[in-house]
Design an enzyme around this catalytic site. Structure first.
Site, PDB file in Angstrom:
ATOM      1  N   ASP A 197     112.781  78.374  12.704  1.00 31.81           N
ATOM      2  CA  ASP A 197     113.739  77.508  12.698  1.00 31.81           C
ATOM      3  C   ASP A 197     113.306  76.106  13.653  1.00 31.81           C
ATOM      4  OD1 ASP A 197     115.402  79.146  11.273  1.00 31.81           O
ATOM      5  OD2 ASP A 197     116.440  79.910  13.376  1.00 31.81           O
TER       6      ASP A 197
ATOM      7  N   ASN B 134     128.232  69.435  12.613  1.00 30.85           N
ATOM      8  CA  ASN B 134     127.972  69.870  11.204  1.00 30.85           C
ATOM      9  C   ASN B 134     126.278  70.150  11.442  1.00 30.85           C
ATOM     10  OD1 ASN B 134     130.235  69.374  10.058  1.00 30.85           O
ATOM     11  ND2 ASN B 134     129.983  67.434  10.188  1.00 30.85           N
TER      12      ASN B 134
ATOM     13  N   GLN C  62     138.810  78.974  19.795  1.00 28.32           N
ATOM     14  CA  GLN C  62     138.325  77.993  18.744  1.00 28.32           C
ATOM     15  C   GLN C  62     137.460  76.667  19.154  1.00 28.32           C
ATOM     16  OE1 GLN C  62     138.921  79.595  15.893  1.00 28.32           O
ATOM     17  NE2 GLN C  62     137.612  78.003  14.860  1.00 28.32           N
TER      18      GLN C  62
ATOM     19  N   ASP D  16     123.760  88.171  11.973  1.00 31.12           N
ATOM     20  CA  ASP D  16     122.521  88.706  12.544  1.00 31.12           C
ATOM     21  C   ASP D  16     122.592  89.145  14.095  1.00 31.12           C
ATOM     22  OD1 ASP D  16     121.562  87.590  10.181  1.00 31.12           O
ATOM     23  OD2 ASP D  16     120.815  85.853  11.058  1.00 31.12           O
TER      24      ASP D  16
END
Length: 302
Positions: free
Chosen positions: A32, A145, A246, A257
């Site tokens: 990653d 994002n 939230q 995972d």
């Protein structure tokens, strides 16, 4: 005093020391590569701000450019490797309780991946080949994002006869007590269950024919923020997930995972499935408050 002895003994038994390589995982290892990028970078490679895609020809240069242009963080990734990594974090001691097999390239990203797996205290044994580069997943972050671009590359090149079948590697397989290999097929549709009701799918999956009839099959399905469903021979039970504010949720990509990793971390101790699910919910609740499948130094699970 005598009345308290069995309880003390029980607690002692529950804290039994695990051996190395007790958990075995096998899957597609990815490095990653995470970085905060700008809109121009997304536009250049035709990426949406919040998306998950497989790399195409036009994304070939993306990974190297990401490293050259932005400040990047590297993590050992890929679904199964994430789960094994989380399990090792939950177990803590001994190091290398978790083993991982997969395929990488003989390249710079492969060397970084080996180092990152070692830092996570996972006993990773990679089949290294020169035909394809190490699999990578770019996490391109813009504000809240994340646009994920995965290039499986070497991850798809595993050769059983050149790695798994080697005596030294097979010995590690034999040392394990718990095995985890992720399967990404849309299981219910493949089985022709003709229902989208998760409880019913769990019940039907549990009842499928099984070679080893001495141990009953237990089926566990997660559903994001909705209840986790468990099916045994007798019943279907649901377990509410841990409620998170939230505003604390940063990234839900690694939640599944992480759940598996938490679950496996208790399964290796032979703890009840309800306890495995509780650990899975805990691990997922930690991971969703952080970027990527990352975690603090130590878990706070009791």
């Amino acid at each position: 005093m005598a009345a308290g002895e069995p309880q003390a003994k029980k607690l002692k038994l529950e804290q039994k020391q695990l051996s190395e390589n007790v958990l075995f995982g096998m899957g597609n290892p990815l490095l990653d590569i995470c970085a905060v990028v700008d809109k121009d970078f997304l536009d250049k490679y035709g990426l949406k701000p919040n998306d998950q895609i497989l790399a195409e020809e036009k994304h070939k240069e993306l990974f190297e450019e990401l490293v050259k242009k932005f400040k990047v963080e590297y993590h050992a990734g890929g679904s199964t490797q994430n789960s094994v990594k989380v399990a090792q974090w939950m177990i803590q001691s001994p190091y290398k309780a978790a083993t991982f097999f997969g395929c990488i390239g003989k390249d710079k990203f492969g060397e970084i991946l080996k180092k990152k797996a070692e830092e996570a205290h996972v006993d990773a044994h990679y089949y290294e080949q020169s035909e394809e580069p190490t699999g990578t997943c770019a996490a391109c972050i813009t504000s809240d994002n994340r646009s994920l671009v995965a290039n499986l590359a070497a991850a798809n090149c595993y050769k059983k006869e050149k790695h798994l079948d080697l005596e030294k590697n097979w010995k590690l397989v034999e040392k394990a007590k718990v095995y985890y290999i992720a399967e990404a097929a849309t299981f219910a549709r493949e089985q022709g269950f003709e229902t989208e009701d998760i409880k019913e799918i769990a019940r039907k999956t549990q009842a499928l024919p099984k070679v080893n009839t001495k141990r009953q099959r237990i089926v566990v399905f997660t559903q994001g923020k909705d209840d986790t469903v468990m099916a045994t021979g007798n019943e279907v039970t649901t377990f509410p997930v841990l409620v998170s504010d939230q505003s604390e949720i940063v990234d839900t990509n690694g939640a599944g995972d992480a759940f598996v990793g938490g679950f496996l971390s208790q399964l290796v101790y032979d703890r009840p499935v309800t306890e495995c699910i509780r650990a899975g919910h805990y691990a997922a609740s930690v991971i969703i408050k952080r970027s990527g499948c990352t975690f603090p130094e130590k878990p706070d699970f009791h």
